[in-house]
Design a protein around this motif. Sequence first.
Motif, PDB file in Angstrom:
ATOM      1  N   LEU A  59       0.845  -1.197   0.000  1.00  0.00           N
ATOM      2  CA  LEU A  59       0.000   0.000   0.000  1.00  0.00           C
ATOM      3  C   LEU A  59       0.879   1.246   0.000  1.00  0.00           C
ATOM      4  CD1 LEU A  59      -2.887   1.147   0.189  1.00  0.00           C
ATOM      5  CD2 LEU A  59      -2.649   1.059   2.676  1.00  0.00           C
ATOM      6  N   GLN A  60       0.672   2.105  -0.984  1.00  0.00           N
ATOM      7  CA  GLN A  60       1.470   3.326  -1.121  1.00  0.00           C
ATOM      8  C   GLN A  60       0.726   4.495  -0.487  1.00  0.00           C
ATOM      9  OE1 GLN A  60       4.610   3.108  -2.887  1.00  0.00           O
ATOM     10  NE2 GLN A  60       4.061   0.966  -2.567  1.00  0.00           N
ATOM     11  N   THR A  61       1.404   5.254   0.353  1.00  0.00           N
ATOM     12  CA  THR A  61       0.792   6.438   0.956  1.00  0.00           C
ATOM     13  C   THR A  61       1.757   7.614   0.838  1.00  0.00           C
ATOM     14  OG1 THR A  61       1.647   5.776   3.123  1.00  0.00           O
ATOM     15  CG2 THR A  61      -0.628   5.152   2.617  1.00  0.00           C
ATOM     16  N   GLY A  62       1.226   8.814   1.106  1.00  0.00           N
ATOM     17  CA  GLY A  62       2.061  10.008   1.062  1.00  0.00           C
ATOM     18  C   GLY A  62       2.510  10.379  -0.336  1.00  0.00           C
ATOM     19  N   LYS A  63       1.710  10.017  -1.339  1.00  0.00           N
ATOM     20  CA  LYS A  63       2.129  10.246  -2.737  1.00  0.00           C
ATOM     21  C   LYS A  63       1.328  11.358  -3.415  1.00  0.00           C
ATOM     22  CE  LYS A  63       4.931   6.807  -2.238  1.00  0.00           C
ATOM     23  NZ  LYS A  63       6.326   7.123  -1.886  1.00  0.00           N
ATOM     24  N   ARG A  64       0.531  12.093  -2.661  1.00  0.00           N
ATOM     25  CA  ARG A  64      -0.339  13.119  -3.254  1.00  0.00           C
ATOM     26  C   ARG A  64       0.468  14.155  -4.063  1.00  0.00           C
ATOM     27  NH1 ARG A  64      -5.460  15.335  -1.257  1.00  0.00           N
ATOM     28  NH2 ARG A  64      -5.110  14.279   0.732  1.00  0.00           N
ATOM     29  N   ASP A  65       1.631  14.536  -3.547  1.00  0.00           N
ATOM     30  CA  ASP A  65       2.397  15.607  -4.194  1.00  0.00           C
ATOM     31  C   ASP A  65       3.515  15.105  -5.094  1.00  0.00           C
ATOM     32  OD1 ASP A  65       0.842  17.574  -2.983  1.00  0.00           O
ATOM     33  OD2 ASP A  65       2.030  17.476  -1.149  1.00  0.00           O
ATOM     34  N   VAL A  66       3.523  13.805  -5.369  1.00  0.00           N
ATOM     35  CA  VAL A  66       4.590  13.248  -6.202  1.00  0.00           C
ATOM     36  C   VAL A  66       4.511  13.849  -7.603  1.00  0.00           C
ATOM     37  CG1 VAL A  66       3.438  11.194  -7.157  1.00  0.00           C
ATOM     38  CG2 VAL A  66       5.832  11.070  -6.522  1.00  0.00           C
ATOM     39  N   THR A  67       5.669  14.085  -8.196  1.00  0.00           N
ATOM     40  CA  THR A  67       5.706  14.612  -9.556  1.00  0.00           C
ATOM     41  C   THR A  67       6.514  13.663 -10.434  1.00  0.00           C
ATOM     42  OG1 THR A  67       7.678  15.925  -9.090  1.00  0.00           O
ATOM     43  CG2 THR A  67       5.552  17.021  -8.803  1.00  0.00           C
ATOM     44  N   LEU A  68       6.444  13.902 -11.732  1.00  0.00           N
ATOM     45  CA  LEU A  68       7.239  13.123 -12.680  1.00  0.00           C
ATOM     46  C   LEU A  68       8.503  13.916 -12.984  1.00  0.00           C
ATOM     47  CD1 LEU A  68       4.972  11.687 -15.528  1.00  0.00           C
ATOM     48  CD2 LEU A  68       6.105  10.469 -13.697  1.00  0.00           C
ATOM     49  N   THR A  69       9.650  13.296 -12.792  1.00  0.00           N
ATOM     50  CA  THR A  69      10.891  13.989 -13.115  1.00  0.00           C
ATOM     51  C   THR A  69      11.422  13.550 -14.472  1.00  0.00           C
ATOM     52  OG1 THR A  69      12.192  12.359 -11.878  1.00  0.00           O
ATOM     53  CG2 THR A  69      11.477  14.311 -10.681  1.00  0.00           C
ATOM     54  N   ALA A  70      10.948  12.415 -14.971  1.00  0.00           N
ATOM     55  CA  ALA A  70      11.347  11.945 -16.300  1.00  0.00           C
ATOM     56  C   ALA A  70      10.312  10.953 -16.800  1.00  0.00           C
ATOM     57  CB  ALA A  70      12.721  11.276 -16.235  1.00  0.00           C
ATOM     58  N   LEU A  71      10.231  10.833 -18.115  1.00  0.00           N
ATOM     59  CA  LEU A  71       9.322   9.862 -18.735  1.00  0.00           C
ATOM     60  C   LEU A  71      10.047   9.315 -19.956  1.00  0.00           C
ATOM     61  CD1 LEU A  71       6.396   8.787 -18.373  1.00  0.00           C
ATOM     62  CD2 LEU A  71       5.691  10.460 -20.073  1.00  0.00           C
ATOM     63  N   GLU A  72      10.581   8.105 -19.812  1.00  0.00           N
ATOM     64  CA  GLU A  72      11.390   7.507 -20.875  1.00  0.00           C
ATOM     65  C   GLU A  72      10.555   6.534 -21.696  1.00  0.00           C
ATOM     66  OE1 GLU A  72      14.573   8.253 -21.515  1.00  0.00           O
ATOM     67  OE2 GLU A  72      14.475   9.678 -19.845  1.00  0.00           O
ATOM     68  N   PRO A  73      10.645   6.625 -23.043  1.00  0.00           N
ATOM     69  CA  PRO A  73       9.954   5.626 -23.865  1.00  0.00           C
ATOM     70  C   PRO A  73      10.653   4.275 -23.755  1.00  0.00           C
ATOM     71  CG  PRO A  73      11.161   7.189 -25.250  1.00  0.00           C
ATOM     72  CD  PRO A  73      11.358   7.622 -23.835  1.00  0.00           C
ATOM     73  N   ILE A  74       9.873   3.200 -23.733  1.00  0.00           N
ATOM     74  CA  ILE A  74      10.405   1.834 -23.751  1.00  0.00           C
ATOM     75  C   ILE A  74       9.896   1.217 -25.047  1.00  0.00           C
ATOM     76  CG2 ILE A  74      10.448  -0.420 -22.586  1.00  0.00           C
ATOM     77  CD1 ILE A  74      11.664   1.692 -20.810  1.00  0.00           C
ATOM     78  N   GLY A  75      10.773   1.071 -26.016  1.00  0.00           N
ATOM     79  CA  GLY A  75      10.344   0.560 -27.316  1.00  0.00           C
ATOM     80  C   GLY A  75       9.186   1.390 -27.836  1.00  0.00           C
ATOM     81  N   ASN A  76       8.237   0.730 -28.479  1.00  0.00           N
ATOM     82  CA  ASN A  76       7.052   1.466 -28.941  1.00  0.00           C
ATOM     83  C   ASN A  76       5.816   0.936 -28.244  1.00  0.00           C
ATOM     84  OD1 ASN A  76       6.908  -0.988 -30.108  1.00  0.00           O
ATOM     85  ND2 ASN A  76       6.686  -0.291 -32.218  1.00  0.00           N
ATOM     86  N   TYR A  77       6.012   0.457 -26.995  1.00  0.00           N
ATOM     87  CA  TYR A  77       4.860  -0.136 -26.309  1.00  0.00           C
ATOM     88  C   TYR A  77       4.651   0.388 -24.895  1.00  0.00           C
ATOM     89  CZ  TYR A  77       8.268  -2.973 -23.760  1.00  0.00           C
ATOM     90  OH  TYR A  77       9.307  -3.373 -22.959  1.00  0.00           O
ATOM     91  N   ALA A  78       5.565   1.213 -24.379  1.00  0.00           N
ATOM     92  CA  ALA A  78       5.443   1.607 -22.975  1.00  0.00           C
ATOM     93  C   ALA A  78       6.272   2.845 -22.671  1.00  0.00           C
ATOM     94  CB  ALA A  78       5.910   0.455 -22.072  1.00  0.00           C
ATOM     95  N   VAL A  79       6.061   3.378 -21.459  1.00  0.00           N
ATOM     96  CA  VAL A  79       6.917   4.440 -20.918  1.00  0.00           C
ATOM     97  C   VAL A  79       7.329   4.047 -19.510  1.00  0.00           C
ATOM     98  CG1 VAL A  79       6.074   6.416 -22.266  1.00  0.00           C
ATOM     99  CG2 VAL A  79       4.868   5.750 -20.167  1.00  0.00           C
TER     100      VAL A  79
END
Length: 136
Positions: A59-79
Amino acid sequence: MAGLNPQSPTPRDLTVHGQSRVLEVEFSDGAHFRIPFELMRIYSPSAEVQGHGPGQEVLQTGKRDVTLTALEPIGNYAVQPTFSDGHDTGIFSWEYLYFLGSEQERLWADYAKRLAAAGVDRDSPMPDKPGHACAH
């Protein structure tokens, strides 16, 4: 991991909105979702969050203010996002992003139930994992 179903919608456009903390995804079938970073983080498909089988989820808690610092493509099917709390092991397939976007209401409700069952709230700090250094 199963191969991508050729009928599965694929993203036409992905936009990271840092201010509002949402990932906006527009799919090839016309579906359009705004997925909160918090939802992505608490439902990360990584083993660290999902555990190694049903009932093993952490169970994950305390994540309300989490941000994305990077978003890397994985092939052509995912990030693969890197979150501001250091979590970077979740690989989000297009199908999984579609699932998060289309099911967010149910997923938030399920999360609320799991929080209540654990006697914690959304903003409770994550307990330190035994044997793991706590990174702040």
